[in-house]
Design an enzyme around this catalytic site. Structure first.
Site, mmCIF file in Angstrom:
data_model
loop_
_atom_site.group_PDB
_atom_site.id
_atom_site.type_symbol
_atom_site.label_atom_id
_atom_site.label_comp_id
_atom_site.label_asym_id
_atom_site.label_seq_id
_atom_site.Cartn_x
_atom_site.Cartn_y
_atom_site.Cartn_z
ATOM 1 N N TRP A 7 0.809 -1.203 0.000
ATOM 2 C CA TRP A 7 0.000 0.000 0.000
ATOM 3 C C TRP A 7 0.853 1.269 0.000
ATOM 4 O O TRP A 7 1.871 1.341 0.640
ATOM 5 C CB TRP A 7 -0.910 0.030 1.232
ATOM 6 N N THR A 113 -7.086 -6.366 6.396
ATOM 7 C CA THR A 113 -5.924 -6.916 5.699
ATOM 8 C C THR A 113 -5.673 -6.202 4.383
ATOM 9 O O THR A 113 -4.531 -5.957 4.003
ATOM 10 C CB THR A 113 -6.128 -8.421 5.451
ATOM 11 N N GLU A 114 -6.739 -5.882 3.685
ATOM 12 C CA GLU A 114 -6.588 -5.247 2.372
ATOM 13 C C GLU A 114 -6.064 -3.819 2.461
ATOM 14 O O GLU A 114 -5.196 -3.429 1.686
ATOM 15 C CB GLU A 114 -7.939 -5.243 1.647
ATOM 16 N N SER A 115 -6.607 -3.014 3.367
ATOM 17 C CA SER A 115 -6.308 -1.582 3.319
ATOM 18 C C SER A 115 -6.066 -0.928 4.665
ATOM 19 O O SER A 115 -5.737 0.250 4.711
ATOM 20 C CB SER A 115 -7.473 -0.836 2.650
ATOM 21 N N TYR A 210 -1.831 -14.391 2.467
ATOM 22 C CA TYR A 210 -3.072 -13.631 2.559
ATOM 23 C C TYR A 210 -4.167 -14.445 3.250
ATOM 24 O O TYR A 210 -4.857 -13.942 4.142
ATOM 25 C CB TYR A 210 -3.523 -13.228 1.154
#
Length: 251
Positions: A7, A113-115, A210
């Site tokens: 990110w 987890t993603e962002s 992931y």
């Protein structure tokens, strides 16, 4: 979905945790000045505080009647409680979870987890927003550009992003017959990659990491009784409670 996530502006959430009990890994974390949550499996720097280690909670005991081998991290819950970025969207997570028959804690774990709950996160590959949706995937699940905004701009809207991402995740769970790990692997690498692997988690390090991250975070977020019930239901049916026909929500 291709999510080789690194990110921008250091908003990644790293939770490299083991799937198998009792080999629980450490969980470290902090919330930055913008209210963005950060987690890791080691102390990245002095800002990170240890609040879960190897099946034991720091300064906390497991509640009575908790399932053997289950994780419980009350300080993890506390981290979310002080995260302004999480609190700003938790009602939207609840709305999307209800609309698409998802478990709230699972959707919360995916977004963390993603962002790290950063609505403006953009990956180098072009995945956008809270659930890091690629534009093509967003189109599949109802997001379109309009006269005022491009598709990418629409994906920075928290409600639009979460509803579209939840719709995709619910579709994946149904497509893979309620097998959560396969659905998560497909969310990361694409359903085609999972099918090419013989309906197994593809042998990609990023995808395996992931799935571990989301799975362990999900389990740590579940209330103990819910976790116990879920394990019983999953062992007997193979499908998580609440999965079924997929309703639609207006994006």
């Amino acid at each position: 979905m291709h999510t080789a996530r690194r990110w921008l502006q250091g908003t990644a959430v790293a939770l490299v945790l083991s799937l198998s009990a009792p080999a629980w890994a450490e969980i470290w974390g902090f919330v930055d000045k913008r209210g963005v949550s950060h987690f890791a499996d080691h102390q990245v720097d002095r800002r990170y505080e240890l609040f879960y280690r190897g099946g034991q909670q720091r300064a906390a005991r497991k509640p009575p009647g908790m399932a053997p081998g289950a994780a419980y991290a009350p300080q993890l819950q506390a981290r979310f409680a002080v995260s302004t970025s999480y609190k700003a969207v938790r009602h939207l997570i609840r709305e999307a979870a209800t609309a698409y028959g998802l478990e709230y804690e699972l959707l919360k774990a995916v977004i963390a987890t993603e962002s790290g709950f950063n609505a403006h996160a953009v990956s180098p590959k072009g995945a956008v927003g809270l659930m890091q949706l690629m534009p093509d995937t967003a189109r599949r699940f109802g997001v379109k550009a309009d006269t005022h905004q491009t598709l990418q701009e629409r994906l920075t809207d928290p409600r639009t992003n979460i509803l579209a991402g939840a719709s995709y995740l619910a579709w994946l769970l149904k497509y893979f017959d309620g097998e959560t790990e396969l659905a998560l692997a497909a969310y990361n690498a694409g359903e085609g990659a999972v099918m090419r692997a013989g309906r197994r988690i593809p042998n990609y390090r990023e995808t395996r990491d992931y799935v571990r991250k989301v799975t362990q975070l999900h389990q740590n977020l579940l209330p103990p009784r819910t976790l116990s019930r879920q394990r019983t239901a999953t062992s007997s049916t193979g499908i998580l409670p609440g999965q079924g026909a997929l309703p639609t929500a207006k994006l």
